[in-house]
Write an enzyme that holds these catalytic residues in place. Structure first.
Site, PDB file in Angstrom:
ATOM      1  N   ASP A 192     -23.242  21.912  52.701  1.00 41.64           N
ATOM      2  CA  ASP A 192     -21.868  22.126  53.127  1.00 41.64           C
ATOM      3  C   ASP A 192     -21.344  20.899  53.881  1.00 41.64           C
ATOM      4  O   ASP A 192     -22.082  20.247  54.627  1.00 41.64           O
ATOM      5  CB  ASP A 192     -21.812  23.364  54.037  1.00 41.64           C
ATOM      6  CG  ASP A 192     -20.407  23.782  54.371  1.00 41.64           C
ATOM      7  OD1 ASP A 192     -19.648  24.096  53.441  1.00 41.64           O
ATOM      8  OD2 ASP A 192     -20.053  23.782  55.573  1.00 41.64           O
ATOM      9  N   GLU A 220     -21.256  19.483  48.835  1.00 42.48           N
ATOM     10  CA  GLU A 220     -19.871  19.954  48.768  1.00 42.48           C
ATOM     11  C   GLU A 220     -19.043  18.982  49.592  1.00 42.48           C
ATOM     12  O   GLU A 220     -19.164  18.928  50.815  1.00 42.48           O
ATOM     13  CB  GLU A 220     -19.726  21.385  49.283  1.00 42.48           C
ATOM     14  CG  GLU A 220     -18.326  21.930  49.058  1.00 42.48           C
ATOM     15  CD  GLU A 220     -18.231  23.426  49.299  1.00 42.48           C
ATOM     16  OE1 GLU A 220     -17.563  24.122  48.516  1.00 42.48           O
ATOM     17  OE2 GLU A 220     -18.814  23.905  50.288  1.00 42.48           O
TER      18      GLU A 220
END
Length: 683
Positions: free
Chosen positions: A342, A379
């Protein structure tokens, strides 16, 4: 647009094609195909880099066939790096063997100047990426809203039967983003046969570690699966069930920040030694504080304090220690198969992204030490090419720039932020090509493509519930370069609108096991299953190169190439059929498939076509009638071809015969309205 008048020629009578060597195919030679000009008038060099200096090597003419000339040159590796980059220099000679024009050819097309290094073709001599990932079809799950092993969801004290769809009006006054709904990992395990039945063989779970919020992005304990999801034991059980169905598991890792409830930070003062309120805390150096005592946070969320990776304590906990977080879950008994990192672009030192690429590489190296064949994706909220083009870094990324954003703008006219951005087919082609330049073929195949995820509005919603556009877009998802990923609910069809199933809404999956919620949902699931089988049947989809062959107002087309297998994909989002002039748009496919190794010479004159004019590094097509390709089209007509149509036009014998007749004629192709047509050769 003004023509480039610096050239003595108004146009160039030749057209080039090169594609990087596909994975698992020999990297020994680079091959460039040229048509239009006589080969004796071309002097072509390959330009490679060794220790960041360019070196030119003259390419050898190795024969012609049907007006196409082949030039080859050996690829010599730069020992200092695994990523090998190169481009081509093309000189046009006159009758006196004097150079009259020079252009350069790279992954961005032709240009009047040598391309920048980031625009060059690139390959990796040693492929470090897990090969299982290329054949995967992924299903992303938000565990809290997916399936409940108890048989019911529990929303704000009210029980809802998990075997029946939950209507939006039942939850009119409930913010599902803020409340736990009772989904768990045992529920996910029970749904694996269903997920497998629609063709998916990998599950990707949004954050599962202990956290106070419903979305779990505010991690409280990296060593514990959230009790709401069944704890660590539930992940072990899920792993066991997944192995039985030969399925992989990927987890989402929030390694850029913790939640403010984490004992390291401890905003609530539960331990008496959290970093926020105690300057002498043993965890103080895991975070970065201003002189006023404020902590640096991620994405302006006050409850997302950023981890400081310059700290040895952070490094030891996250990737360097024997039982570091990134390693622990990759090992038995959990044995997950990969991570999605993330906020990968934000990870760094001193409350910033300083040394980001180094820290990402350290996380990746640690993960691969624990599990050599694991998949590590990032990401990124920004352009990820700086990381995915770096040796030893992430294998790929969630493909926002190269698929998710342009495909939503093309079909729905809305970008990822919800702004109206209607894309033409040409806009989509430009966006996707510019993103992919300079990225190695191996990495391109590891990009994760989606129509939806838990952060954005449902794709089905932004296209107005048009089931034909939805089916056409699904066909793009499965035939695009990279790994297709279905987000939970994508296969629901009109049920998404009927029950207003948002990106973080409850999914009535138990009701779908027998596909009885609606006729349209059963049809959509059947199409996904069919597309999954189609993808597995032809390695061109999972391992092949991808080249755009046409693009216009409401249409585009591309081809996938791998060894002796290929596919042609034509997409039309309008309500009218579109006729596309073929010209030489299939020149790349015909050359790579049918140019014989032992072809002879061709001393015919130039074709006289005005094929390309280099304008600001762009290929602008003037006139292109595809002369000389008739012999290759005849070879194409001997192939056993499979034709599938997804959208308003369904596959049938009459349509198949019509499209193949047009294809072999080499004149025009008709793309039916709101449909994607896939033509692929059989083994």
């Amino acid at each position: 647009m003004r023509q480039n008048t610096s050239s003595p020629r108004a146009s160039l009578p030749f057209q080039c094609f090169h594609t990087c060597t596909a994975p698992d195919v020999s990297h020994t030679n680079a091959v460039l195909f040229v048509r239009g000009a006589n080969h004796s008038r071309l002097k072509i060099s390959i330009v490679t880099f060794t220790e960041n200096e360019d070196h030119q090597n003259l390419m050898t003419y190795t024969g012609s066939y049907s007006g196409i000339h082949r030039f080859e040159a050996p690829l010599s590796a730069d020992k200092s790096r695994n990523l090998f980059i190169y481009y081509f220099k093309i000189a046009l000679m006159n009758e006196e063997n004097k150079v009259v024009d020079v252009v350069w050819y790279s992954s961005l097309g032709m240009s009047r100047e040598p391309p920048l290094m980031q625009h060059c073709y690139s390959i990796e001599f040693f492929n470090p990426h897990p090969q299982w990932a290329l054949d995967s079809i992924v299903y992303q799950i938000l565990p809290d809203k997916f399936a409940a092993s108890s048989g019911y969801f529990n929303v704000d004290g009210t029980k809802y039967d998990a075997t029946e769809p939950v209507k939006a009006k039942d939850l009119e006054f409930v913010d599902l983003d803020e409340i736990h709904c009772g989904g768990d990992l045992d529920g996910v395990g029970a749904m694996l046969p269903y997920i497998r039945s629609i063709g998916c063989d990998t599950i990707y779970l949004t954050p599962v570690f202990k956290a106070p919020s419903a979305n779990k992005y505010d991690t409280e304990d990296y060593d514990m699966v959230d009790p709401h999801f069944g704890g660590n034991g539930a992940l072990k059980r899920l792993r066991t069930v997944a192995l039985g169905y030969e399925m992989k598991i990927i987890l989402h890792g929030t390694f850029n920040h913790t939640g403010d409830a984490h004992p390291w930070f401890d905003r609530q003062e539960r331990t008496g030694k959290g970093a926020l309120r105690h300057k002498d805390s043993p965890y103080r150096d895991l975070y970065t504080f201003t002189s006023e005592g404020d902590v640096y946070v991620s994405d302006n969320h006050p409850n997302y304090p950023k981890l400081d990776y310059s700290s040895y304590t952070t490094q030891h906990a996250m990737f360097d220690g024997t039982n570091a977080i990134v390693k622990k879950w990759l090992r038995a008994p959990y044995g997950i198969d990969g991570w999605v990192i993330d906020d990968a672009n934000q990870i760094g030192d001193n409350g910033s992204a300083k040394n980001n690429i180094t820290r990402l590489s350290q996380l990746c190296k640690s993960a691969r030490e624990a599990h050599l064949d694991c998949l590590v994706l990032g990401e990124f909220a920004s352009d990820p090419r700086y990381a995915i083009s770096s040796d030893g870094n992430v294998d790929g990324t969630i493909n926002y720039t190269g698929f998710l954003s342009p495909i939503r703008s093309f079909f729905g006219g809305i970008n990822l932020d919800g702004d109206p951005t209607p894309y033409s087919g040409e806009d989509l082609r430009r966006c996707c090509e510019e993103f992919s330049v300079g990225v190695s073929q191996h990495v391109k195949l590891c990009l994760l493509n989606q129509l939806d995820n838990n952060r954005i509005t449902r794709f089905h919603t932004i296209i107005g519930g048009d089931k034909y556009l939805y089916q056409a877009a699904l066909a793009c998802l499965f035939t695009w370069r990279g790994i297709p990923c279905i987000y939970q609910g994508d296969e629901l069809g009109d049920v998404i609108d009927k029950y207003q199933v948002g990106p973080r809404g409850l999914i009535p999956f138990n009701a779908l096991k027998d596909r009885h919620v609606s006729v349209n949902s059963a049809e959509t699931q059947g199409i996904i299953s069919e597309l999954a089988s189609l993808r597995h049947s032809n390695p061109a989809f999972s391992r092949g190169s991808m080249l755009f062959i046409c693009a216009g107002g409401a249409y585009f087309g591309y081809t996938r190439l791998f060894e002796d297998r290929f596919a042609i994909v034509l997409v039309n989002a309008s309500r009218q059929q579109i006729k596309v002039e073929q010209g030489s748009m299939l020149f790349p496919l015909l050359a790579s498939m049918y140019m014989p190794e032992d072809c002879g010479t061709d001393n015919s004159a130039d074709t006289g076509e005005d094929l390309l004019i280099p304008l600001s590094g762009r290929n602008v097509r003037r006139s292109d009638h595809g002369e000389g390709l008739e012999g290759l089209y005849e070879l194409l007509s001997r192939e056993k071809l499979n034709v599938k149509s997804y959208g308003s036009t369904k596959t049938n014998p009459e349509f198949e015969a019509k499209i193949l007749k047009e294809l072999f004629a080499g004149k025009q192709l008709t793309i039916p309205p709101r449909s994607t047509v896939v033509i692929s050769n059989k083994k």
